[in-house]
Each structure stands twice: as C-alpha cells, then as structure tokens.
Design a protein around this motif. Sequence first.
Motif, PDB file in Angstrom:
ATOM      1  N   ALA A  65       0.918  -1.405   0.207  1.00 38.60           N
ATOM      2  CA  ALA A  65       0.069   0.109   0.086  1.00 38.60           C
ATOM      3  C   ALA A  65       0.858   1.282  -0.093  1.00 38.60           C
ATOM      4  N   LEU A  66       1.978   1.359   0.955  1.00 37.39           N
ATOM      5  CA  LEU A  66       3.003   2.467   0.856  1.00 37.39           C
ATOM      6  C   LEU A  66       3.753   2.696  -0.417  1.00 37.39           C
ATOM      7  N   ASP A  67       4.052   1.416  -1.171  1.00 36.67           N
ATOM      8  CA  ASP A  67       4.906   1.472  -2.352  1.00 36.67           C
ATOM      9  C   ASP A  67       4.111   1.884  -3.574  1.00 36.67           C
ATOM     10  N   LEU A  68       2.626   1.535  -3.502  1.00 39.73           N
ATOM     11  CA  LEU A  68       1.740   1.391  -4.579  1.00 39.73           C
ATOM     12  C   LEU A  68       0.981   2.676  -4.500  1.00 39.73           C
ATOM     13  N   GLN A  69       0.838   3.454  -3.451  1.00 39.40           N
ATOM     14  CA  GLN A  69       0.261   4.428  -3.361  1.00 39.40           C
ATOM     15  C   GLN A  69       0.451   5.652  -4.262  1.00 39.40           C
ATOM     16  N   PRO A  70       1.921   6.083  -4.516  1.00 36.14           N
ATOM     17  CA  PRO A  70       2.126   7.065  -5.339  1.00 36.14           C
ATOM     18  C   PRO A  70       2.038   6.771  -6.754  1.00 36.14           C
ATOM     19  N   LEU A  71       1.749   5.580  -7.199  1.00 39.03           N
ATOM     20  CA  LEU A  71       1.482   5.256  -8.241  1.00 39.03           C
ATOM     21  C   LEU A  71       0.054   5.077  -8.825  1.00 39.03           C
ATOM     22  N   GLY A  72      -0.979   5.282  -7.806  1.00 39.72           N
ATOM     23  CA  GLY A  72      -2.331   5.309  -7.840  1.00 39.72           C
ATOM     24  C   GLY A  72      -2.917   4.333  -7.796  1.00 39.72           C
ATOM     25  N   ILE A  73      -2.123   3.193  -7.237  1.00 36.96           N
ATOM     26  CA  ILE A  73      -2.767   1.967  -6.930  1.00 36.96           C
ATOM     27  C   ILE A  73      -3.156   1.326  -5.509  1.00 36.96           C
ATOM     28  N   ILE A  74      -4.258   1.038  -5.382  1.00 38.12           N
ATOM     29  CA  ILE A  74      -4.893   0.640  -3.779  1.00 38.12           C
ATOM     30  C   ILE A  74      -4.609  -0.613  -3.866  1.00 38.12           C
ATOM     31  N   CYS A  75      -4.213  -0.962  -2.400  1.00 38.33           N
ATOM     32  CA  CYS A  75      -3.961  -2.320  -2.027  1.00 38.33           C
ATOM     33  C   CYS A  75      -4.776  -2.598  -0.588  1.00 38.33           C
ATOM     34  N   ILE A  76      -5.511  -3.527  -0.695  1.00 40.85           N
ATOM     35  CA  ILE A  76      -6.185  -3.954   0.585  1.00 40.85           C
ATOM     36  C   ILE A  76      -6.000  -5.560   1.040  1.00 40.85           C
ATOM     37  N   SER A  77      -6.226  -5.864   2.226  1.00 37.76           N
ATOM     38  CA  SER A  77      -6.357  -7.390   2.557  1.00 37.76           C
ATOM     39  C   SER A  77      -7.954  -7.405   2.767  1.00 37.76           C
ATOM     40  N   LEU A  78      -8.261  -8.678   2.201  1.00 37.04           N
ATOM     41  CA  LEU A  78      -9.663  -8.766   2.178  1.00 37.04           C
ATOM     42  C   LEU A  78     -10.162 -10.092   2.677  1.00 37.04           C
ATOM     43  N   HIS A  79     -10.710 -10.243   3.934  1.00 38.94           N
ATOM     44  CA  HIS A  79     -11.193 -11.362   4.209  1.00 38.94           C
ATOM     45  C   HIS A  79     -12.676 -11.768   3.780  1.00 38.94           C
ATOM     46  N   MET A  93     -17.533  -9.471  -1.730  1.00 41.51           N
ATOM     47  CA  MET A  93     -16.333  -9.074  -1.821  1.00 41.51           C
ATOM     48  C   MET A  93     -16.260  -8.007  -3.141  1.00 41.51           C
ATOM     49  N   LEU A  94     -16.995  -8.486  -4.197  1.00 48.27           N
ATOM     50  CA  LEU A  94     -17.086  -7.644  -5.463  1.00 48.27           C
ATOM     51  C   LEU A  94     -17.706  -6.246  -5.096  1.00 48.27           C
ATOM     52  N   SER A  95     -18.722  -6.289  -4.347  1.00 50.81           N
ATOM     53  CA  SER A  95     -19.212  -5.097  -3.763  1.00 50.81           C
ATOM     54  C   SER A  95     -18.033  -4.324  -2.963  1.00 50.81           C
ATOM     55  N   VAL A  96     -17.417  -4.730  -2.192  1.00 52.53           N
ATOM     56  CA  VAL A  96     -16.354  -4.073  -1.413  1.00 52.53           C
ATOM     57  C   VAL A  96     -15.370  -3.604  -2.639  1.00 52.53           C
ATOM     58  N   ILE A  97     -15.067  -4.405  -3.631  1.00 57.84           N
ATOM     59  CA  ILE A  97     -13.959  -3.874  -4.403  1.00 57.84           C
ATOM     60  C   ILE A  97     -14.327  -2.815  -5.269  1.00 57.84           C
ATOM     61  N   ALA A  98     -15.630  -2.770  -5.743  1.00 59.65           N
ATOM     62  CA  ALA A  98     -16.144  -1.931  -6.308  1.00 59.65           C
ATOM     63  C   ALA A  98     -16.278  -0.487  -5.823  1.00 59.65           C
ATOM     64  N   GLY A  99     -16.377  -0.238  -4.348  1.00 58.83           N
ATOM     65  CA  GLY A  99     -16.515   0.634  -3.655  1.00 58.83           C
ATOM     66  C   GLY A  99     -15.185   1.116  -3.115  1.00 58.83           C
ATOM     67  N   LEU A 100     -14.070   0.554  -3.637  1.00 55.83           N
ATOM     68  CA  LEU A 100     -12.762   1.046  -2.973  1.00 55.83           C
ATOM     69  C   LEU A 100     -12.437   2.577  -3.624  1.00 55.83           C
ATOM     70  N   SER A 101     -11.601   3.210  -2.498  1.00 56.46           N
ATOM     71  CA  SER A 101     -11.050   4.688  -2.936  1.00 56.46           C
ATOM     72  C   SER A 101      -9.741   4.488  -2.291  1.00 56.46           C
ATOM     73  N   GLU A 102      -9.165   5.783  -2.430  1.00 58.27           N
ATOM     74  CA  GLU A 102      -7.902   5.803  -1.693  1.00 58.27           C
ATOM     75  C   GLU A 102      -7.932   5.731  -0.238  1.00 58.27           C
ATOM     76  N   LYS A 103      -9.147   6.098   0.500  1.00 59.18           N
ATOM     77  CA  LYS A 103      -9.205   6.115   1.822  1.00 59.18           C
ATOM     78  C   LYS A 103      -8.981   4.646   2.525  1.00 59.18           C
ATOM     79  N   TYR A 104      -9.367   3.700   1.549  1.00 57.36           N
ATOM     80  CA  TYR A 104      -9.164   2.390   2.158  1.00 57.36           C
ATOM     81  C   TYR A 104      -7.835   1.632   1.707  1.00 57.36           C
ATOM     82  N   ASN A 105      -6.720   2.408   1.092  1.00 58.17           N
ATOM     83  CA  ASN A 105      -5.556   1.858   0.974  1.00 58.17           C
ATOM     84  C   ASN A 105      -4.822   1.401   2.223  1.00 58.17           C
ATOM     85  N   GLY A 106      -4.289   0.118   2.055  1.00 52.08           N
ATOM     86  CA  GLY A 106      -3.645  -0.422   3.407  1.00 52.08           C
ATOM     87  C   GLY A 106      -4.432  -0.950   4.514  1.00 52.08           C
ATOM     88  N   THR A 107      -5.986  -1.144   4.117  1.00 55.93           N
ATOM     89  CA  THR A 107      -6.778  -1.506   5.167  1.00 55.93           C
ATOM     90  C   THR A 107      -7.074  -3.047   5.056  1.00 55.93           C
TER      91      THR A 107
END
Length: 169
Positions: free
Chosen positions: A106-120, A144-158
């Motif tokens: 999440a830290l490395d990809l954020q400057p590139l505009g890529i969001i990374c999360i863990s999803l249970h 899970m698809l609903s969660v992915i569709a709603g992702l924004s930068e605020k969820y990065n690293g969550t």
Amino acid sequence: LGGKGLCCLINNAGINEECTLEDLIPACLIRNFEVNAIAPLMVTKAFLPLLKKSVGNHECSWKTNVINIASIRGSLTDCTGEGGEYRSYGYRISKTALSMVTRCLALDLQPLGIICISLHPGWVKTDMGGPQAILSLEESVSGMLSVIAGLSEKYNGTFLDWRGETVPW
C-alpha cells in the motif's frame, strides 16, 4: 488485456497445512509462508507493469487495485478473542505476514495511484472452509465484489471483510 493494463489483481493464494504445537516442523511453516505470503507479493511484482498501465484508464470500472485475500485467522486480535482456539501455526503466521505485505505494498503503490487491501472472504463453504462454514461461495464473492467496487484511496492499506467492515489487525 489489449494494452489497457490490469485494473484489479486478486491474489487468492491459500493453503492450510495444519501445524499444531505438537506436530510443528519447519517445513510446514515454510510451505504455508511461501504460498500465503511470499507468492502474493511475487505475483504482484510480476503484474506491476500491467497494473501501472491501467492507472487512470477510464475503461476500468473501478480504481486500479491489488486485493490480497486474507483471513481473520491472521488477525492478532482474533487470536485472543473468539478465534483463539484455532491453533494452526503455519496458516495463522503466514496470513499475518500477508497483512504486512499488504501494508508495505500500500505504501509503495500509493504514489502510483494503486490501492492495496487485505480482504477476508468470510468462513466460506469451500474445500478449505468445509461444509460447516456459514457462507456460500456466491454470498462471499458477491460481497467481496461490492467491496472492491467501492474502494477509494481512503481504504488503501486496510483490512476489510466481505461486508466492507474493518477487520482488526
């Protein structure tokens, strides 16, 4: 992909070679760690050029993201709560390591505009989850698809679950 890149990478590696304290050997820990933590990192690295290419691509239906399929069994908090009785060392340790992979990516990809999360995904009726699990595959995937569709930068690293609720680290 037609030169458009990859909008969503879902790392769904997962094994659970049971390793209790009584039968614990290094090979069991290593195998779980390789599949559950190292493989998702290496797959992300391999697909990074395609992920970068998709950033800002208006043909994507969501932001570019990396989804690491995690488990609440990797939560340090869960280990002391209701889930504390589950003692598969290899699985739990490797899924905790996957959470750190997510945070670092999440830290490395954020400057590139890529969001990374863990999803249970929840406790799902699969070969790993067993017939006693509470969620059907369809319920888990739909959530899970609903969660992915709603992702924004605020969820990065969550760390989220299939309902979009925060899972404690």
